[in-house]
Design an enzyme around this catalytic site. Sequence first.
Site, PDB file in Angstrom:
ATOM      1  N   ILE A   1     -68.262 -18.145  63.807  1.00 13.80           N
ATOM      2  CA  ILE A   1     -69.491 -18.628  63.150  1.00 13.80           C
ATOM      3  C   ILE A   1     -70.733 -18.133  63.899  1.00 13.80           C
TER       4      ILE A   1
ATOM      5  N   ASP B   1     -71.901 -16.022  76.048  1.00 10.52           N
ATOM      6  CA  ASP B   1     -70.499 -16.207  75.635  1.00 10.52           C
ATOM      7  C   ASP B   1     -69.576 -15.878  76.809  1.00 10.52           C
TER       8      ASP B   1
ATOM      9  N   ILE C   1     -70.505 -21.841  79.653  1.00 13.90           N
ATOM     10  CA  ILE C   1     -71.453 -22.962  79.468  1.00 13.90           C
ATOM     11  C   ILE C   1     -71.166 -24.119  80.428  1.00 13.90           C
TER      12      ILE C   1
ATOM     13  N   THR D   1     -68.255 -30.819  63.864  1.00 15.30           N
ATOM     14  CA  THR D   1     -67.274 -30.657  62.795  1.00 15.30           C
ATOM     15  C   THR D   1     -67.025 -31.974  62.059  1.00 15.30           C
ATOM     16  N   ASP D   2     -66.611 -31.877  60.801  1.00 20.58           N
ATOM     17  CA  ASP D   2     -66.254 -33.087  60.050  1.00 20.58           C
ATOM     18  C   ASP D   2     -65.018 -33.761  60.649  1.00 20.58           C
ATOM     19  N   GLU D   3     -64.270 -33.025  61.485  1.00 18.41           N
ATOM     20  CA  GLU D   3     -63.024 -33.584  62.030  1.00 18.41           C
ATOM     21  C   GLU D   3     -63.284 -34.765  62.962  1.00 18.41           C
TER      22      GLU D   3
ATOM     23  N   TYR E   1     -58.673 -31.688  69.963  1.00 14.02           N
ATOM     24  CA  TYR E   1     -59.856 -30.893  69.597  1.00 14.02           C
ATOM     25  C   TYR E   1     -60.971 -31.788  69.070  1.00 14.02           C
TER      26      TYR E   1
ATOM     27  N   SER F   1     -62.542 -34.062  71.598  1.00  9.38           N
ATOM     28  CA  SER F   1     -63.483 -33.408  72.520  1.00  9.38           C
ATOM     29  C   SER F   1     -64.815 -33.121  71.816  1.00  9.38           C
ATOM     30  N   LYS F   2     -64.767 -32.808  70.526  1.00  9.93           N
ATOM     31  CA  LYS F   2     -66.015 -32.567  69.781  1.00  9.93           C
ATOM     32  C   LYS F   2     -66.773 -33.887  69.595  1.00  9.93           C
TER      33      LYS F   2
ATOM     34  N   LEU G   1     -56.139 -20.817  59.261  1.00  8.51           N
ATOM     35  CA  LEU G   1     -55.335 -20.677  58.040  1.00  8.51           C
ATOM     36  C   LEU G   1     -55.603 -19.395  57.235  1.00  8.51           C
TER      37      LEU G   1
ATOM     38  N   VAL H   1     -46.630 -22.863  56.139  1.00  4.63           N
ATOM     39  CA  VAL H   1     -47.366 -24.018  55.604  1.00  4.63           C
ATOM     40  C   VAL H   1     -46.836 -25.276  56.301  1.00  4.63           C
ATOM     41  N   TYR H   2     -47.740 -26.021  56.932  1.00  4.51           N
ATOM     42  CA  TYR H   2     -47.312 -27.200  57.691  1.00  4.51           C
ATOM     43  C   TYR H   2     -46.950 -28.358  56.753  1.00  4.51           C
TER      44      TYR H   2
ATOM     45  N   ASP I   1     -44.408 -30.158  60.402  1.00  5.40           N
ATOM     46  CA  ASP I   1     -45.826 -30.503  60.307  1.00  5.40           C
ATOM     47  C   ASP I   1     -46.513 -30.497  61.680  1.00  5.40           C
TER      48      ASP I   1
HETATM   49  P1  NAD Z   1     -64.446 -19.518  67.691  1.00  5.69           P
HETATM   50  O1  NAD Z   1     -63.261 -20.020  68.409  1.00  5.69           O
HETATM   51  O2  NAD Z   1     -64.295 -18.409  66.703  1.00  5.69           O
HETATM   52  O3  NAD Z   1     -65.568 -19.062  68.735  1.00  5.69           O
HETATM   53  C1  NAD Z   1     -65.855 -19.788  69.901  1.00  5.69           C
HETATM   54  C2  NAD Z   1     -66.731 -18.913  70.790  1.00  5.69           C
HETATM   55  O4  NAD Z   1     -67.089 -19.684  71.951  1.00  5.69           O
HETATM   56  C3  NAD Z   1     -66.009 -17.656  71.306  1.00  5.69           C
HETATM   57  O5  NAD Z   1     -66.879 -16.550  71.219  1.00  5.69           O
HETATM   58  C4  NAD Z   1     -65.708 -17.990  72.768  1.00  5.69           C
HETATM   59  O6  NAD Z   1     -65.652 -16.857  73.616  1.00  5.69           O
HETATM   60  C5  NAD Z   1     -66.888 -18.882  73.115  1.00  5.69           C
HETATM   61  N1  NAD Z   1     -66.605 -19.786  74.253  1.00  5.69           N
HETATM   62  C6  NAD Z   1     -65.505 -20.570  74.417  1.00  5.69           C
HETATM   63  N2  NAD Z   1     -65.591 -21.243  75.584  1.00  5.69           N
HETATM   64  C7  NAD Z   1     -66.796 -20.893  76.142  1.00  5.69           C
HETATM   65  C8  NAD Z   1     -67.466 -21.272  77.327  1.00  5.69           C
HETATM   66  N3  NAD Z   1     -66.932 -22.144  78.200  1.00  5.69           N
HETATM   67  N4  NAD Z   1     -68.686 -20.727  77.594  1.00  5.69           N
HETATM   68  C9  NAD Z   1     -69.238 -19.840  76.731  1.00  5.69           C
HETATM   69  N5  NAD Z   1     -68.630 -19.433  75.597  1.00  5.69           N
HETATM   70  C10 NAD Z   1     -67.429 -19.964  75.298  1.00  5.69           C
HETATM   71  O7  NAD Z   1     -65.082 -20.805  66.986  1.00  5.69           O
HETATM   72  P2  NAD Z   1     -65.845 -20.940  65.583  1.00  5.69           P
HETATM   73  O8  NAD Z   1     -64.859 -21.154  64.510  1.00  5.69           O
HETATM   74  O9  NAD Z   1     -66.858 -19.847  65.469  1.00  5.69           O
HETATM   75  O10 NAD Z   1     -66.595 -22.334  65.814  1.00  5.69           O
HETATM   76  C11 NAD Z   1     -67.880 -22.366  66.434  1.00  5.69           C
HETATM   77  C12 NAD Z   1     -68.328 -23.802  66.539  1.00  5.69           C
HETATM   78  O11 NAD Z   1     -68.376 -24.399  65.242  1.00  5.69           O
HETATM   79  C13 NAD Z   1     -67.401 -24.684  67.377  1.00  5.69           C
HETATM   80  O12 NAD Z   1     -68.181 -25.549  68.137  1.00  5.69           O
HETATM   81  C14 NAD Z   1     -66.587 -25.458  66.340  1.00  5.69           C
HETATM   82  O13 NAD Z   1     -66.192 -26.707  66.838  1.00  5.69           O
HETATM   83  C15 NAD Z   1     -67.615 -25.597  65.228  1.00  5.69           C
HETATM   84  N6  NAD Z   1     -67.059 -25.714  63.867  1.00  5.69           N
HETATM   85  C16 NAD Z   1     -66.154 -24.804  63.405  1.00  5.69           C
HETATM   86  C17 NAD Z   1     -65.683 -24.914  62.100  1.00  5.69           C
HETATM   87  C18 NAD Z   1     -64.708 -23.896  61.542  1.00  5.69           C
HETATM   88  O14 NAD Z   1     -64.251 -24.071  60.402  1.00  5.69           O
HETATM   89  N7  NAD Z   1     -64.393 -22.818  62.240  1.00  5.69           N
HETATM   90  C19 NAD Z   1     -66.128 -25.949  61.280  1.00  5.69           C
HETATM   91  C20 NAD Z   1     -67.056 -26.866  61.794  1.00  5.69           C
HETATM   92  C21 NAD Z   1     -67.519 -26.729  63.090  1.00  5.69           C
HETATM   93  P1  TYD Z   2     -57.019 -24.661  60.410  1.00  8.42           P
HETATM   94  O1  TYD Z   2     -57.519 -23.375  59.844  1.00  8.42           O
HETATM   95  O2  TYD Z   2     -56.274 -24.649  61.706  1.00  8.42           O
HETATM   96  O3  TYD Z   2     -58.253 -25.669  60.450  1.00  8.42           O
HETATM   97  P2  TYD Z   2     -58.279 -27.260  60.776  1.00  8.42           P
HETATM   98  O4  TYD Z   2     -56.974 -27.673  61.339  1.00  8.42           O
HETATM   99  O5  TYD Z   2     -59.367 -27.319  61.779  1.00  8.42           O
HETATM  100  O6  TYD Z   2     -58.593 -27.930  59.472  1.00  8.42           O
HETATM  101  O7  TYD Z   2     -56.045 -25.330  59.341  1.00  8.42           O
HETATM  102  C1  TYD Z   2     -56.477 -25.628  58.021  1.00  8.42           C
HETATM  103  C2  TYD Z   2     -55.367 -26.390  57.346  1.00  8.42           C
HETATM  104  O8  TYD Z   2     -54.244 -25.520  57.193  1.00  8.42           O
HETATM  105  C3  TYD Z   2     -54.865 -27.576  58.153  1.00  8.42           C
HETATM  106  O9  TYD Z   2     -54.510 -28.627  57.251  1.00  8.42           O
HETATM  107  C4  TYD Z   2     -53.617 -27.061  58.851  1.00  8.42           C
HETATM  108  C5  TYD Z   2     -53.088 -26.040  57.855  1.00  8.42           C
HETATM  109  N1  TYD Z   2     -52.373 -24.901  58.449  1.00  8.42           N
HETATM  110  C6  TYD Z   2     -51.099 -24.569  57.990  1.00  8.42           C
HETATM  111  O10 TYD Z   2     -50.535 -25.220  57.093  1.00  8.42           O
HETATM  112  N2  TYD Z   2     -50.482 -23.495  58.564  1.00  8.42           N
HETATM  113  C7  TYD Z   2     -51.051 -22.748  59.556  1.00  8.42           C
HETATM  114  O11 TYD Z   2     -50.422 -21.794  60.056  1.00  8.42           O
HETATM  115  C8  TYD Z   2     -52.363 -23.097  59.990  1.00  8.42           C
HETATM  116  C9  TYD Z   2     -53.036 -22.316  61.082  1.00  8.42           C
HETATM  117  C10 TYD Z   2     -52.993 -24.177  59.412  1.00  8.42           C
END
Ligand code: NAD
Ligand code: TYD
Length: 349
Positions: A20, A45, A72, A137-139, A162, A165-166, A202, A218-219, A284
Amino acid sequence: MNATPFVPEALLVTGGCGFIGSNFIRMLLTDPQFADDRFRIINLDKLTYAGNLENLTDVEGHSRYQFVHGDIADADFVNHCLNDHGIDAVVNFAAESHVDRSILDSGPFVQTNIVGTQVLLDASRQNEIKRYLQVSTDEVYGSLGSSGFFTETTPLAPNSPYSASKAAADLLVRSYCHTFGFPGIITRCSNNYGPYQFPEKLLPLFIANALEDRQLPVYGDGRQVRDWIHVSDHCRGIAAALHQSSPGEVYNFGGECELENLRLTETLLELLNKPDSLINFVKDRPGHDRRYAIDCAKAKQELGWQPRIPFETGLKETIEWYLEHQQWTDRIRSGEYRIYYDQQYRDRS
Ligand code: NAD
Ligand code: TYD
């Protein structure tokens, strides 16, 4: 909401080499609607397994952009970084972001997501930054039954290491706002999809596997529901919150697109012209959240934001992107990731 939009001079984006963060930086530098010559962007980063400099090669050398390699959670380093670059605003994307990894080992999640956030908050206070946006995150809200939506006032009830921690990081931000009048903002978004997503999540995992005629794990029963949002809609929301939100606010973002994992998997296979027989139901995920659904009325009302990309369009474009960038996926799937992947699925099938 702020009557006069906030514009920083120097914006620190952490985790900008991830999925992101890299989309956000690219948008701020190249999208005519968002590119703003008034501020510089510093990308801090650590380049963990999920961080990839290659995600931003197209903006390397941009006059308003600089990459800094660091952690960080390293207080001295972060303090110097904020001071040396004259940082006056922070958007914190940096995190360990994968639920399955947090189940295998929660240590790095506590270190980066909680300790790292605390270090950033203290350094931000010390350097008197004007805005701090925590990307969450919504999680953190836990799991829903078959009805209802998460709003910004839904109590936090995280279920995985996860999301715990968020949630801890969100509470630290909240406490700094309350205790110190700190200018923090929190955004909570649903599941993102789009280009440059690490192929353990996924969608990119299933696309890559299907292209190689490998099975799609698929879990459980696959009936878990996620709300899918295109990463560019999320990035627009973060920019809107950074510029327009008052300190102390929380905003939810979602794509208003709820889908069962199994339905999504079937749609994906159909678009890739691959057979349903690639679907492999595996054990699962422990503690697997059943349903996430977001009410983003507040963001719509106060930020004038709404998700723009219809899922069908976004999914087709995303599949195209992964088809055109198979070498990117191949490079990323080799090495350290391959070891993790094999270990993960040896235990499940
Ligand atoms: P990602 O795992 O793709 O990227 C994480 C980045 O953080 C990487 O570039 C990594 O090198 C860097 N990083 C990790 N530890 C670090 C540290 N100690 N110091 C500096 N850099 C560090 O994650 P993403 O999917 O891009 O998610 C980004 C943010 O958005 C996260 O905080 C995540 O919780 C949040 N988020 C993600 C989603 C999603 O669907 N992916 C949804 C909602 C919120
Ligand atoms: P994921 O992309 O890991 O996001 P999150 O767990 O943060 O929602 O997973 C999305 C959904 O897909 C989640 O319900 C778990 C499921 N999943 C599978 O069924 N198989 C997989 O291999 C992965 C990675 C996720």
